[in-house]
Design a protein around this motif. Structure first.
Motif, PDB file in Angstrom:
ATOM      1  N   VAL A 130       0.854  -1.198   0.000  1.00 21.18           N
ATOM      2  CA  VAL A 130       0.000   0.000   0.000  1.00 21.18           C
ATOM      3  C   VAL A 130       0.890   1.248   0.000  1.00 21.18           C
ATOM      4  O   VAL A 130       2.080   1.164   0.299  1.00 21.18           O
ATOM      5  CB  VAL A 130      -0.949   0.036   1.240  1.00 21.18           C
ATOM      6  N   LYS A 131       0.223   2.382  -0.314  1.00 20.03           N
ATOM      7  CA  LYS A 131       1.002   3.621  -0.458  1.00 20.03           C
ATOM      8  C   LYS A 131       1.125   4.392   0.861  1.00 20.03           C
ATOM      9  O   LYS A 131       0.943   5.601   0.896  1.00 20.03           O
ATOM     10  CB  LYS A 131       0.314   4.527  -1.494  1.00 20.03           C
ATOM     11  N   ARG A 132       1.334   3.681   1.964  1.00 15.98           N
ATOM     12  CA  ARG A 132       1.463   4.408   3.245  1.00 15.98           C
ATOM     13  C   ARG A 132       2.269   3.556   4.223  1.00 15.98           C
ATOM     14  O   ARG A 132       2.775   2.510   3.852  1.00 15.98           O
ATOM     15  CB  ARG A 132       0.077   4.727   3.809  1.00 15.98           C
ATOM     16  N   PRO A 154       6.177   2.661   0.784  1.00 17.52           N
ATOM     17  CA  PRO A 154       6.801   3.228  -0.423  1.00 17.52           C
ATOM     18  C   PRO A 154       8.259   3.612  -0.184  1.00 17.52           C
ATOM     19  O   PRO A 154       9.107   3.368  -1.045  1.00 17.52           O
ATOM     20  CB  PRO A 154       5.960   4.478  -0.719  1.00 17.52           C
ATOM     21  N   GLU A 171      11.197   2.142  -2.278  1.00 18.06           N
ATOM     22  CA  GLU A 171      12.029   3.071  -3.054  1.00 18.06           C
ATOM     23  C   GLU A 171      13.516   2.801  -2.797  1.00 18.06           C
ATOM     24  O   GLU A 171      14.339   2.821  -3.709  1.00 18.06           O
ATOM     25  CB  GLU A 171      11.613   4.492  -2.646  1.00 18.06           C
ATOM     26  N   TYR A 205       9.526  -0.014 -10.498  1.00 17.45           N
ATOM     27  CA  TYR A 205       8.856   0.276  -9.231  1.00 17.45           C
ATOM     28  C   TYR A 205       7.410   0.601  -9.532  1.00 17.45           C
ATOM     29  O   TYR A 205       7.117   1.394 -10.431  1.00 17.45           O
ATOM     30  CB  TYR A 205       9.539   1.479  -8.577  1.00 17.45           C
ATOM     31  N   ASP A 206       6.480  -0.039  -8.816  1.00 14.32           N
ATOM     32  CA  ASP A 206       5.056   0.182  -9.116  1.00 14.32           C
ATOM     33  C   ASP A 206       4.262   0.141  -7.817  1.00 14.32           C
ATOM     34  O   ASP A 206       4.277  -0.870  -7.103  1.00 14.32           O
ATOM     35  CB  ASP A 206       4.578  -0.922 -10.081  1.00 14.32           C
ATOM     36  N   HIS A 207       3.559   1.243  -7.498  1.00 10.42           N
ATOM     37  CA  HIS A 207       2.724   1.210  -6.301  1.00 10.42           C
ATOM     38  C   HIS A 207       1.261   1.510  -6.633  1.00 10.42           C
ATOM     39  O   HIS A 207       0.496   1.918  -5.791  1.00 10.42           O
ATOM     40  CB  HIS A 207       3.274   2.139  -5.200  1.00 10.42           C
ATOM     41  N   THR A 208       0.901   1.306  -7.900  1.00 11.52           N
ATOM     42  CA  THR A 208      -0.501   1.541  -8.278  1.00 11.52           C
ATOM     43  C   THR A 208      -1.231   0.206  -8.423  1.00 11.52           C
ATOM     44  O   THR A 208      -0.603  -0.814  -8.665  1.00 11.52           O
ATOM     45  CB  THR A 208      -0.583   2.280  -9.628  1.00 11.52           C
TER      46      THR A 208
END
Ligand code: GAP
Length: 442
Positions: free
Chosen positions: A352-354, A358, A362, A377-380
Motif C-alpha cells: 500500500v502507499k502508506r 513506499p 524506493e 517500481y510500481d505502487h498503483t
C-alpha cells in the motif's frame, strides 16, 4: 498450463508487443512504413540482452575470438569482390492483373498469379542491395551500397585484426550490426525486414580443419538457443541441399525455429572455404594470406561462419516465452523469458502507499538500479494486477514490501514461473537477485 500455438498467435504477439512496448510500427502516425519496426522500452532491453548473450558466448568468454565494429558503407569494390553486385538477386515476377509481386522461387506455378489467377510477367532478376550516393553529386562514380551482410567488414579487416591481436588460426572475428536488403517479400512481423541487425562471426581455420570446426559451430550454435530458454522441441538443424548453397559455400546448415508460421531460419552456419579472402586479394591487389611462423608458409584460411539475426532471435525468444495460463477471470499471460533475456529483472511493489512501505520499496529499487539490475517500481493498483502486469512483461522476480517488512525488515520474493513466494531480509535482495542472475547465465 497451455502453451498457445494457435494460427493467429502472431497477431496476438503483435498486439501484445504494441500494448506493452516491445515493438511499434515505424512512423505509425504517418500510416507506417512497410516492413520497418521500432523497438519500444521493453523490446530494446530484450534485444540488447539477446545481443549481449550472443557477444558473451562468442567473444567475452572466449580466448580465440575478438570483435570489430566496421562501417556500414564500404568501398563499392567490396561488393564486386564478394559477388553481391552480380549475384545477390532474387527472381521476381509481377501479376499483370493485380500487380502483386512474388519471388518466383516461392511459387509452384509460374503460369498463374496465386492471388487472382492473372498472368505473370517473365522472371526478372532483382538486386537486393540498397544504393545511395556519397557526397553531393548523384552519379555512377558516387554510388555506394548499404551493406547487405556484416561479414565483408570482417573479411577485409582479416589481416588488420590478426596482426593487431596476434591470434593464429583457428581464431574468429565477431561483429554485431545493421544490414540492409531490399527484400521483395518482407513480412511476418520482424522476421523478414529490409533493415535488420546481424550477429556474425567468421572463424578462420587451417584448411584441413574445416569439417571439424563446421561441426563444432553447428552444435554450439544450436545449443546457445536452448541454453537461453528456447524449447528444444521447437529447434532443429536443416542441411542445405546442393541447389540451395550460396556460390561461396561448401556446406551450410540452418538453425530453424518452429514459428507460428512454420519452421523458419534463425541462423545459418556455412563453410565459406577460402573464397572471400581470395576474392578480396584478387580485387584489391593486396594479399590476405596468413603467414604461418612455424611452417614459414603463406596460406588462405578456410572460414566457418555462424551468421545469426538479432531481430529473428529476439522474435523467437518472444514467441517462445509466450504462455496463457488459467481460464476466465483467472487467465493470465506470462512471458517466461530466461532471466538473462528478460527485459526487466525485478519489480518492487509496496503493498500500500502508506505506513513507510513506499519509502522502503524506493530504497530497494534504488539499490537494485545502483547495482545495474534493470528494475521497475510500481505502487498503483491491486497487488494481483501488479503481479499480472509483471508476468506479461516477463519479469522473473517481484519483491513485495508489506506491513511485516516495516517491523522486521523482510520482504516477499515472488517467482514468476512457479509463483512460489518466500521471505528474505530486505538488505539481501541485491545479493539474491545478483546470484540468481549469475546462476542463470551461461
Ligand atoms: N553472411 C552470411 C549471411 O548474411 P544470411 O543467411 O543471408 O547469411 C544471416 O543471413 C542471418 O541474418 C539470417 O539467418 C537471419 O537471421 C538474418 N537475416 C537475413 N536476412 C534478414 C531479413 N531480411 N530480415 C531479418 N533478418 C535477416
Amino acid at each position: 498450463m497451455m502453451a498457445a500455438a494457435t494460427p493467429d498467435l502472431m497477431s496476438t504477439i503483435v498486439s501484445l508487443s504494441k500494448r506493452r512496448g516491445f515493438v511499434f510500427q515505424s512512423s505509425e502516425i504517418y500510416g507506417g512504413l512497410n516492413s520497418c519496426w521500432d523497438y519500444g522500452p521493453l523490446g530494446v532491453e530484450l534485444k540488447r540482452n539477446v545481443k549481449e548473450a550472443w557477444w558473451r558466448s562468442m567473444v567475452t568468454n572466449r580466448r580465440d575470438i575478438v570483435g570489430i565494429d566496421a562501417s556500414i558503407l564500404m568501398h563499392p569494390k567490396v561488393w564486386e569482390a564478394s559477388g553481391h553486385l552480380s549475384g545477390f538477386s532474387d527472381p521476381l515476377v509481377d501479376c499483370k492483373k493485380c500487380n502483386e509481386r512474388f519471388r518466383a522461387d516461392h511459387l509452384d506455378n509460374l503460369e498463374k498469379c496465386p492471388k487472382c489467377g492473372g498472368q505473370l510477367t517473365d522472371i526478372r532478376k532483382f538486386n537486393l542491395m540498397f544504393k545511395t550516393f556519397m557526397g553531393p553529386i548523384e552519379d555512377q562514380s558516387a554510388t555506394v551500397y548499404m551493406r547487405p551482410e556484416t561479414a565483408q567488414g570482417i573479411f577485409v579487416n582479416f589481416l588488420n585484426v590478426q596482426q593487431a591481436s596476434r591470434l593464429k588460426p583457428p581464431f574468429g572475428i565477431a561483429q554485431v550490426g545493421k544490414s540492409f536488403r531490399n527484400e521483395i517479400t518482407p513480412g511476418n512481423f520482424t522476421y523478414r525486414t529490409r533493415e535488420f541487425e546481424q550477429m556474425e562471426m567468421e572463424f578462420f581455420v587451417p584448411p584441413d580443419q574445416d569439417v571439424r570446426w563446421y561441426e563444432y559451430w553447428r552444435d554450439a550454435r544450436l545449443k546457445w538457443y536452448s541454453d537461453y530458454g528456447i524449447k528444444k522441441e521447437k529447434l532443429r538443424l536443416r542441411d542445405h541441399t546442393d541447389d540451395e548453397l550460396a556460390h561461396y559455400a561448401k556446406a551450410c546448415v540452418d538453425v530453424e525455429y518452429l514459428f507460428p508460421f512454420g519452421w523458419s531460419e534463425l541462423e545459418g552456419i556455412a563453410n565459406r572455404t577460402d573464397y572471400d579472402l581470395k576474392q578480396h586479394t584478387q580485387f584489391s591487389g593486396k594479399s590476405l594470406a596468413y603467414f604461418d611462423e612455424e611452417t614459414k608458409q603463406h596460406y588462405y584460411p578456410y572460414v566457418i561462419e555462424p551468421a545469426a539475426g538479432a531481430d529473428r532471435a529476439t522474435l523467437a525468444f518472444l514467441v517462445d516465452a509466450y504462455n496463457v495460463e488459467g481460464e476466465g477471470k483467472e487467465e493470465r499471460t506470462v512471458l517466461r523469458f530466461h532471466p538473462a533475456i528478460a527485459p526487466i529483472k525485478a519489480a518492487v511493489l509496496p503493498l500500500v502507499k502508506r505506513d513507510g512501505m513506499p519509502e522502503m520499496g524506493e530504497k530497494i529499487y534504488r539499490d537494485l538500479l545502483g547495482n545495474s539490475i534493470k528494475s521497475f517500481y510500481d505502487h498503483t493498483a491491486s497487488i494481483g494486477r501488479r503481479y499480472a502486469r509483471q508476468d506479461e512483461a516477463g519479469t522473473p522476480y517481484c519483491i513485495t514490501v508489506d506491513g511485516q517488512s516495516i517491523e522486521d525488515q523482510t520482504v516477499t520474493v515472488r517467482e514468476r514461473d512457479s509463483r512460489e513466494q518466500y521471505r528474505v531480509s530486505a538488505g539481501s535482495i541485491v545479493e539474491l537477485i545478483t546470484k540468481k542472475m549469475k546462476d542463470s547465465m551461461k
